[in-house]
Design a protein around this motif. Structure first.
Motif, PDB file in Angstrom:
ATOM      1  N   GLN A  44     -12.632  20.665 -58.739  1.00  0.00           N
ATOM      2  CA  GLN A  44     -11.592  20.330 -57.768  1.00  0.00           C
ATOM      3  C   GLN A  44     -11.941  20.983 -56.432  1.00  0.00           C
ATOM      4  O   GLN A  44     -12.610  22.017 -56.387  1.00  0.00           O
ATOM      5  CB  GLN A  44     -10.230  20.836 -58.253  1.00  0.00           C
ATOM      6  N   LYS A  45     -11.416  20.404 -55.363  1.00  0.00           N
ATOM      7  CA  LYS A  45     -11.623  20.961 -54.029  1.00  0.00           C
ATOM      8  C   LYS A  45     -11.225  22.433 -54.035  1.00  0.00           C
ATOM      9  O   LYS A  45     -10.235  22.813 -54.652  1.00  0.00           O
ATOM     10  CB  LYS A  45     -10.777  20.180 -53.011  1.00  0.00           C
ATOM     11  N   ASP A  46     -12.020  23.252 -53.385  1.00  0.00           N
ATOM     12  CA  ASP A  46     -11.821  24.697 -53.243  1.00  0.00           C
ATOM     13  C   ASP A  46     -12.140  25.506 -54.500  1.00  0.00           C
ATOM     14  O   ASP A  46     -11.973  26.726 -54.500  1.00  0.00           O
ATOM     15  CB  ASP A  46     -10.404  25.037 -52.747  1.00  0.00           C
ATOM     16  N   ASP A  47     -12.598  24.857 -55.594  1.00  0.00           N
ATOM     17  CA  ASP A  47     -13.073  25.622 -56.753  1.00  0.00           C
ATOM     18  C   ASP A  47     -14.335  26.391 -56.349  1.00  0.00           C
ATOM     19  O   ASP A  47     -15.104  25.940 -55.500  1.00  0.00           O
ATOM     20  CB  ASP A  47     -13.428  24.703 -57.920  1.00  0.00           C
ATOM     21  N   THR A  48     -14.537  27.539 -56.971  1.00  0.00           N
ATOM     22  CA  THR A  48     -15.759  28.308 -56.774  1.00  0.00           C
ATOM     23  C   THR A  48     -16.666  28.069 -57.974  1.00  0.00           C
ATOM     24  O   THR A  48     -16.243  28.240 -59.112  1.00  0.00           O
ATOM     25  CB  THR A  48     -15.445  29.814 -56.644  1.00  0.00           C
ATOM     26  N   ILE A  49     -17.893  27.641 -57.692  1.00  0.00           N
ATOM     27  CA  ILE A  49     -18.832  27.254 -58.741  1.00  0.00           C
ATOM     28  C   ILE A  49     -20.105  28.087 -58.618  1.00  0.00           C
ATOM     29  O   ILE A  49     -20.678  28.209 -57.534  1.00  0.00           O
ATOM     30  CB  ILE A  49     -19.216  25.761 -58.614  1.00  0.00           C
ATOM     31  N   LEU A  50     -20.554  28.638 -59.745  1.00  0.00           N
ATOM     32  CA  LEU A  50     -21.856  29.297 -59.833  1.00  0.00           C
ATOM     33  C   LEU A  50     -22.739  28.439 -60.722  1.00  0.00           C
ATOM     34  O   LEU A  50     -22.421  28.212 -61.886  1.00  0.00           O
ATOM     35  CB  LEU A  50     -21.721  30.702 -60.432  1.00  0.00           C
ATOM     36  N   ASP A  51     -23.835  27.954 -60.171  1.00  0.00           N
ATOM     37  CA  ASP A  51     -24.801  27.153 -60.924  1.00  0.00           C
ATOM     38  C   ASP A  51     -26.013  28.032 -61.212  1.00  0.00           C
ATOM     39  O   ASP A  51     -26.815  28.319 -60.326  1.00  0.00           O
ATOM     40  CB  ASP A  51     -25.192  25.916 -60.115  1.00  0.00           C
ATOM     41  N   VAL A  52     -26.115  28.498 -62.455  1.00  0.00           N
ATOM     42  CA  VAL A  52     -27.238  29.334 -62.874  1.00  0.00           C
ATOM     43  C   VAL A  52     -28.345  28.415 -63.366  1.00  0.00           C
ATOM     44  O   VAL A  52     -28.144  27.633 -64.288  1.00  0.00           O
ATOM     45  CB  VAL A  52     -26.807  30.329 -63.981  1.00  0.00           C
ATOM     46  N   GLY A  53     -29.490  28.499 -62.707  1.00  0.00           N
ATOM     47  CA  GLY A  53     -30.578  27.561 -62.977  1.00  0.00           C
ATOM     48  C   GLY A  53     -30.380  26.312 -62.140  1.00  0.00           C
ATOM     49  O   GLY A  53     -30.554  25.192 -62.602  1.00  0.00           O
ATOM     50  N   CYS A  54     -30.009  26.517 -60.891  1.00  0.00           N
ATOM     51  CA  CYS A  54     -29.605  25.404 -60.010  1.00  0.00           C
ATOM     52  C   CYS A  54     -30.756  24.513 -59.575  1.00  0.00           C
ATOM     53  O   CYS A  54     -30.528  23.434 -59.036  1.00  0.00           O
ATOM     54  CB  CYS A  54     -28.870  25.936 -58.791  1.00  0.00           C
ATOM     55  N   ASN A  56     -33.219  22.446 -57.718  1.00  0.00           N
ATOM     56  CA  ASN A  56     -33.261  21.961 -56.339  1.00  0.00           C
ATOM     57  C   ASN A  56     -31.901  21.481 -55.842  1.00  0.00           C
ATOM     58  O   ASN A  56     -31.823  20.695 -54.915  1.00  0.00           O
ATOM     59  CB  ASN A  56     -34.321  20.876 -56.181  1.00  0.00           C
ATOM     60  N   ALA A  57     -30.833  21.970 -56.455  1.00  0.00           N
ATOM     61  CA  ALA A  57     -29.452  21.797 -55.968  1.00  0.00           C
ATOM     62  C   ALA A  57     -28.871  20.403 -56.172  1.00  0.00           C
ATOM     63  O   ALA A  57     -27.888  20.055 -55.531  1.00  0.00           O
ATOM     64  CB  ALA A  57     -29.331  22.213 -54.499  1.00  0.00           C
ATOM     65  N   ARG A  58     -29.416  19.611 -57.085  1.00  0.00           N
ATOM     66  CA  ARG A  58     -28.885  18.255 -57.292  1.00  0.00           C
ATOM     67  C   ARG A  58     -27.390  18.281 -57.617  1.00  0.00           C
ATOM     68  O   ARG A  58     -26.619  17.517 -57.054  1.00  0.00           O
ATOM     69  CB  ARG A  58     -29.666  17.542 -58.390  1.00  0.00           C
ATOM     70  N   ASP A  59     -26.980  19.164 -58.525  1.00  0.00           N
ATOM     71  CA  ASP A  59     -25.560  19.249 -58.873  1.00  0.00           C
ATOM     72  C   ASP A  59     -24.759  19.929 -57.775  1.00  0.00           C
ATOM     73  O   ASP A  59     -23.606  19.553 -57.504  1.00  0.00           O
ATOM     74  CB  ASP A  59     -25.358  19.995 -60.199  1.00  0.00           C
ATOM     75  N   LEU A  60     -25.338  20.924 -57.120  1.00  0.00           N
ATOM     76  CA  LEU A  60     -24.619  21.624 -56.055  1.00  0.00           C
ATOM     77  C   LEU A  60     -24.271  20.695 -54.897  1.00  0.00           C
ATOM     78  O   LEU A  60     -23.216  20.848 -54.280  1.00  0.00           O
ATOM     79  CB  LEU A  60     -25.442  22.814 -55.550  1.00  0.00           C
ATOM     80  N   ILE A  61     -25.126  19.746 -54.620  1.00  0.00           N
ATOM     81  CA  ILE A  61     -24.843  18.781 -53.551  1.00  0.00           C
ATOM     82  C   ILE A  61     -23.586  17.994 -53.886  1.00  0.00           C
ATOM     83  O   ILE A  61     -22.696  17.836 -53.047  1.00  0.00           O
ATOM     84  CB  ILE A  61     -26.056  17.849 -53.320  1.00  0.00           C
ATOM     85  N   ILE A  62     -23.489  17.521 -55.113  1.00  0.00           N
ATOM     86  CA  ILE A  62     -22.312  16.761 -55.547  1.00  0.00           C
ATOM     87  C   ILE A  62     -21.067  17.634 -55.467  1.00  0.00           C
ATOM     88  O   ILE A  62     -20.018  17.204 -54.966  1.00  0.00           O
ATOM     89  CB  ILE A  62     -22.518  16.223 -56.981  1.00  0.00           C
ATOM     90  N   LEU A  63     -21.171  18.871 -55.958  1.00  0.00           N
ATOM     91  CA  LEU A  63     -20.032  19.786 -55.957  1.00  0.00           C
ATOM     92  C   LEU A  63     -19.591  20.146 -54.536  1.00  0.00           C
ATOM     93  O   LEU A  63     -18.392  20.174 -54.242  1.00  0.00           O
ATOM     94  CB  LEU A  63     -20.377  21.046 -56.742  1.00  0.00           C
ATOM     95  N   ALA A  64     -20.547  20.401 -53.661  1.00  0.00           N
ATOM     96  CA  ALA A  64     -20.222  20.739 -52.273  1.00  0.00           C
ATOM     97  C   ALA A  64     -19.545  19.568 -51.578  1.00  0.00           C
ATOM     98  O   ALA A  64     -18.600  19.756 -50.797  1.00  0.00           O
ATOM     99  CB  ALA A  64     -21.474  21.167 -51.522  1.00  0.00           C
ATOM    100  N   LYS A  65     -19.982  18.351 -51.867  1.00  0.00           N
ATOM    101  CA  LYS A  65     -19.349  17.169 -51.271  1.00  0.00           C
ATOM    102  C   LYS A  65     -17.913  17.001 -51.756  1.00  0.00           C
ATOM    103  O   LYS A  65     -17.092  16.401 -51.068  1.00  0.00           O
ATOM    104  CB  LYS A  65     -20.165  15.909 -51.580  1.00  0.00           C
ATOM    105  N   GLY A  67     -15.990  19.483 -52.033  1.00  0.00           N
ATOM    106  CA  GLY A  67     -15.245  20.555 -51.382  1.00  0.00           C
ATOM    107  C   GLY A  67     -15.248  21.869 -52.139  1.00  0.00           C
ATOM    108  O   GLY A  67     -14.461  22.767 -51.836  1.00  0.00           O
ATOM    109  N   CYS A  68     -16.140  22.015 -53.100  1.00  0.00           N
ATOM    110  CA  CYS A  68     -16.232  23.263 -53.855  1.00  0.00           C
ATOM    111  C   CYS A  68     -17.030  24.302 -53.060  1.00  0.00           C
ATOM    112  O   CYS A  68     -17.917  23.955 -52.291  1.00  0.00           O
ATOM    113  CB  CYS A  68     -16.917  23.035 -55.198  1.00  0.00           C
ATOM    114  N   LYS A  69     -16.717  25.556 -53.284  1.00  0.00           N
ATOM    115  CA  LYS A  69     -17.489  26.660 -52.739  1.00  0.00           C
ATOM    116  C   LYS A  69     -18.590  26.941 -53.759  1.00  0.00           C
ATOM    117  O   LYS A  69     -18.297  27.268 -54.908  1.00  0.00           O
ATOM    118  CB  LYS A  69     -16.600  27.881 -52.561  1.00  0.00           C
ATOM    119  N   CYS A  70     -19.859  26.784 -53.355  1.00  0.00           N
ATOM    120  CA  CYS A  70     -20.970  26.781 -54.315  1.00  0.00           C
ATOM    121  C   CYS A  70     -21.949  27.920 -54.114  1.00  0.00           C
ATOM    122  O   CYS A  70     -22.290  28.275 -52.980  1.00  0.00           O
ATOM    123  CB  CYS A  70     -21.730  25.462 -54.201  1.00  0.00           C
ATOM    124  N   PHE A  71     -22.388  28.436 -55.251  1.00  0.00           N
ATOM    125  CA  PHE A  71     -23.422  29.462 -55.308  1.00  0.00           C
ATOM    126  C   PHE A  71     -24.468  29.000 -56.322  1.00  0.00           C
ATOM    127  O   PHE A  71     -24.104  28.530 -57.399  1.00  0.00           O
ATOM    128  CB  PHE A  71     -22.840  30.798 -55.765  1.00  0.00           C
TER     129      PHE A  71
END
Length: 106
Positions: A44-54, A56-65, A67-71
């Motif tokens: 959900q928007k504004d969720d904080t997500i930690l992707d361990v083993g991220c 090249n950020a394929r999933d982080l791109i989707i999550l950031a779009k 509205g998640c705060k991503c690490f």
């Protein structure tokens, strides 16, 4: 063992997106995996997500779009360089990336 894993993923990092997209089976598997993981996560928007083993950020791109705060953490510095390129290409800002070993997170 961590050294071998880092070396393997450093080698795999170059043009990772293009390698995946050129192979229809791998591309399908990656999209299916990503969709399944993200649907179980239900971000959900504004969720904080930690992707361990991220990688090249394929999933982080989707999550950031969404509205998640991503690490992202990955053992491969070269994979994180590819992640930075992918994030920039997709005009994603604010994702924090750090080199780290999943077995040694504190």
């Amino acid at each position: 063992m961590a050294r071998e894993i880092k070396t393997f993923f450093d080698k795999m990092s170059k043009d990772r997106d293009q390698k995946i997209e050129r192979n229809p089976v791998v591309d399908y598997e990656q999209k299916l995996r990503s969709n399944r993981v993200l649907s179980m996560l239900s971000p959900q928007k504004d969720d904080t997500i930690l992707d361990v083993g991220c990688a090249n950020a394929r999933d982080l791109i989707i999550l950031a779009k969404k509205g998640c705060k991503c690490f992202g953490v990955d053992i491969s510095p070269k994979m994180l360089n590819e992640a930075r390129k992918s994030l920039s290409k997709n005009k994603i800002r604010g994702v924090k990336l750090k080199v780290g070993d999943a077995t040694k997170l504190k």
